[in-house]
Motif scaffolding. Sequence first.
Motif, short mmCIF file in Angstrom:
data_model
loop_
_atom_site.label_atom_id
_atom_site.label_comp_id
_atom_site.label_asym_id
_atom_site.label_seq_id
_atom_site.Cartn_x
_atom_site.Cartn_y
_atom_site.Cartn_z
N LYS A 95 68.85 15.93 76.51
CA LYS A 95 69.50 14.84 75.28
C LYS A 95 68.99 15.17 74.15
CE LYS A 95 70.38 11.20 78.84
NZ LYS A 95 70.16 9.88 79.13
N THR A 96 70.00 15.28 73.16
CA THR A 96 69.48 15.33 71.75
C THR A 96 70.51 14.57 70.93
OG1 THR A 96 71.20 17.07 71.46
CG2 THR A 96 68.79 17.65 71.94
N GLU A 97 69.86 13.72 69.93
CA GLU A 97 70.73 12.87 69.34
C GLU A 97 71.33 13.79 68.12
OE1 GLU A 97 68.59 9.69 67.50
OE2 GLU A 97 67.31 9.43 69.21
N GLN A 98 72.82 13.41 67.69
CA GLN A 98 73.60 14.34 66.73
C GLN A 98 72.61 14.53 65.47
OE1 GLN A 98 76.30 15.59 67.65
NE2 GLN A 98 76.38 16.72 65.60
N ARG A 99 72.04 13.43 64.88
CA ARG A 99 71.35 13.42 63.70
C ARG A 99 70.43 14.72 63.68
NH1 ARG A 99 66.56 10.80 63.50
NH2 ARG A 99 66.09 9.58 65.47
N ASP A 100 69.96 15.07 64.91
CA ASP A 100 68.91 16.06 64.83
C ASP A 100 69.32 17.55 64.90
OD1 ASP A 100 66.88 13.79 67.06
OD2 ASP A 100 66.73 14.36 64.87
N ILE A 101 70.74 17.67 64.99
CA ILE A 101 71.25 19.04 65.15
C ILE A 101 71.75 19.52 64.06
CG2 ILE A 101 72.83 20.45 66.55
CD1 ILE A 101 72.64 18.13 68.62
N TYR A 102 71.16 20.63 63.59
CA TYR A 102 71.78 21.33 62.21
C TYR A 102 73.03 22.23 62.37
CZ TYR A 102 67.79 19.19 59.91
OH TYR A 102 67.05 18.06 59.31
N ASP A 103 73.54 22.45 61.39
CA ASP A 103 74.54 23.43 61.41
C ASP A 103 74.09 24.89 61.64
OD1 ASP A 103 76.69 21.61 61.47
OD2 ASP A 103 76.79 21.63 59.22
N ILE A 104 72.85 25.18 60.58
CA ILE A 104 72.38 26.23 60.93
C ILE A 104 70.94 26.00 60.56
CG2 ILE A 104 72.76 26.60 58.17
CD1 ILE A 104 73.45 29.53 58.66
N THR A 105 70.17 27.08 61.00
CA THR A 105 68.50 26.80 61.04
C THR A 105 68.19 28.29 60.47
OG1 THR A 105 68.26 25.12 62.34
CG2 THR A 105 66.25 26.63 62.00
N ILE A 106 67.70 28.43 59.17
CA ILE A 106 67.30 29.77 58.68
C ILE A 106 65.79 30.00 59.11
CG2 ILE A 106 66.97 31.14 56.70
CD1 ILE A 106 69.04 28.98 55.38
N ILE A 107 65.33 31.21 59.85
CA ILE A 107 63.98 31.47 60.03
C ILE A 107 63.39 32.54 59.02
CG2 ILE A 107 62.42 32.13 61.71
CD1 ILE A 107 64.22 31.12 63.97
N GLY A 108 62.65 32.11 58.31
CA GLY A 108 62.11 32.93 57.32
C GLY A 108 62.27 32.53 55.57
N GLY A 109 61.32 32.35 54.88
CA GLY A 109 61.66 31.74 53.54
C GLY A 109 61.37 32.66 52.58
N GLY A 110 61.67 34.15 52.74
CA GLY A 110 61.77 35.10 51.70
C GLY A 110 63.01 34.97 51.08
N PRO A 111 63.37 36.08 50.12
CA PRO A 111 64.51 35.95 49.16
C PRO A 111 65.77 35.67 50.10
CG PRO A 111 63.55 38.20 49.13
CD PRO A 111 62.57 37.27 49.87
N ALA A 112 66.01 36.57 51.11
CA ALA A 112 67.25 36.27 51.89
C ALA A 112 67.18 34.81 52.42
CB ALA A 112 67.20 37.40 53.13
N GLY A 113 66.19 34.11 53.10
CA GLY A 113 66.32 32.81 53.44
C GLY A 113 66.46 31.70 52.29
N MET A 114 65.81 31.99 51.40
CA MET A 114 66.03 30.96 50.19
C MET A 114 67.28 31.02 49.75
SD MET A 114 62.58 30.91 47.92
CE MET A 114 61.98 32.72 48.03
N TYR A 115 68.05 32.39 49.64
CA TYR A 115 69.41 32.43 49.09
C TYR A 115 70.45 31.83 50.02
CZ TYR A 115 73.50 33.92 46.45
OH TYR A 115 74.55 33.70 45.41
N ALA A 116 70.22 31.96 51.34
CA ALA A 116 70.98 31.67 52.33
C ALA A 116 71.00 29.89 52.47
CB ALA A 116 70.34 32.18 53.95
N ALA A 117 69.76 29.37 52.14
CA ALA A 117 69.73 28.01 52.09
C ALA A 117 70.75 27.34 50.84
CB ALA A 117 68.24 27.60 52.03
N PHE A 118 70.47 28.18 49.72
CA PHE A 118 71.35 27.61 48.80
C PHE A 118 72.98 27.89 49.12
CE2 PHE A 118 74.10 29.40 45.52
CZ PHE A 118 74.25 28.39 44.44
N TYR A 119 73.30 29.10 49.57
CA TYR A 119 74.68 29.63 50.04
C TYR A 119 75.27 28.58 51.05
CZ TYR A 119 78.99 32.09 50.45
OH TYR A 119 80.39 32.81 50.37
N SER A 120 74.48 28.41 51.99
CA SER A 120 75.02 27.55 53.29
C SER A 120 75.25 26.07 52.65
CB SER A 120 74.02 27.42 54.36
OG SER A 120 72.67 26.64 53.94
#
Length: 341
Positions: free
Chosen positions: A2-27
């Motif tokens: 059982k998981t509450e809907q508010r805890d489920i993300y559309d996308i989870t990015i693993i890694g905070g380098g340039p690809a990850g940071m730009y993906a966070a913006f673009y998502s």
Amino acid sequence: MKTEQRDIYDITIIGGGPAGMYAAFYSGMRAMRTKLIDAKQELGGFMRTYPEKLVWDVGGVDPIRCERLIDALERQAKTFDPTIVLGQEIAHLERHEDVFVLTSKTGECHYTRTILLCAGRGMTQVQKLDVEGANRYELTNLHYVITDLSRFKDKRVLISGGGDSAVDWANEIVKLAKEVIVAHRRDEFTAHELPVAQMRASAKVMTPYMIDCLHGAGDSIGSVALRHFKTGAIKQVEVDEVVVSHGFDRDFGDVLNWGLDREDYGVSVDARMRTSIPGIFGAGDFITYGSKVRLIAGAFNDAVLAVNSAKLYLEPTASDMAGVSSHHAAFFEKNKAILQG
């Protein structure tokens, strides 16, 4: 499970380098509920290893110190208020129907409908100089990471290495130092051609030589014995500072045990950044494909393609890409505030 809907993300990015940071913006531009997780306590990824280095090859950006580029990318990544989790290394992956469950080594669980792997070069560990007694100089004038270029002003500097970092540091330090010597155990350098040519024109290049012995008084190196890689002949050079740039050992942890198809240099993706596991995508140095470009600019493009693919995975009727920023509704009020400010 059982998981509450508010805890489920559309996308989870693993890694905070340039690809990850730009993906966070673009998502955010794609109106996706986004979480970004990094094993370290700060964003930036591998770029944190060379904060003082000048970066020239990001489109439309003047030459910029890497630490300033990281700061700019971090501000951009936070534009749409993604959830950012630091200090958690993801170890375990499960799938329950249409939800992935990511478990960190410290036990926290993260629920997401898609995953974007931006693990870069993983948890890196510098390759230290394999010379007896080298560790005694690490707190004085033997350097594996450079955080302050000013310490090399008017100094005699020896740089050991033949890759991009070694060559780039030579080209930076030579502007300040009294003398720069670059020692490499091969005749050819693996760095890009233009920086190599610049280095050869301004620094003293010694090939094929490698560090054989360090000589010092107390806790500082005063001279270095360089050994010819083929003949064994020794040359003694006096130095004030030594920079060792022999690369890094990489550790991707348990992610490589998830069953992802991979090649010698990264996890395999197709032209739309899809891995072999549906719902999991990749971007940046962590992945490989036929036309892969291993530049920061290439990481940005990977991130856009991966986020677009994740959006279409969740919503097959969605548009292929986000609207351009000049016409994107999310920026109307932000643009007004900037123009009025």
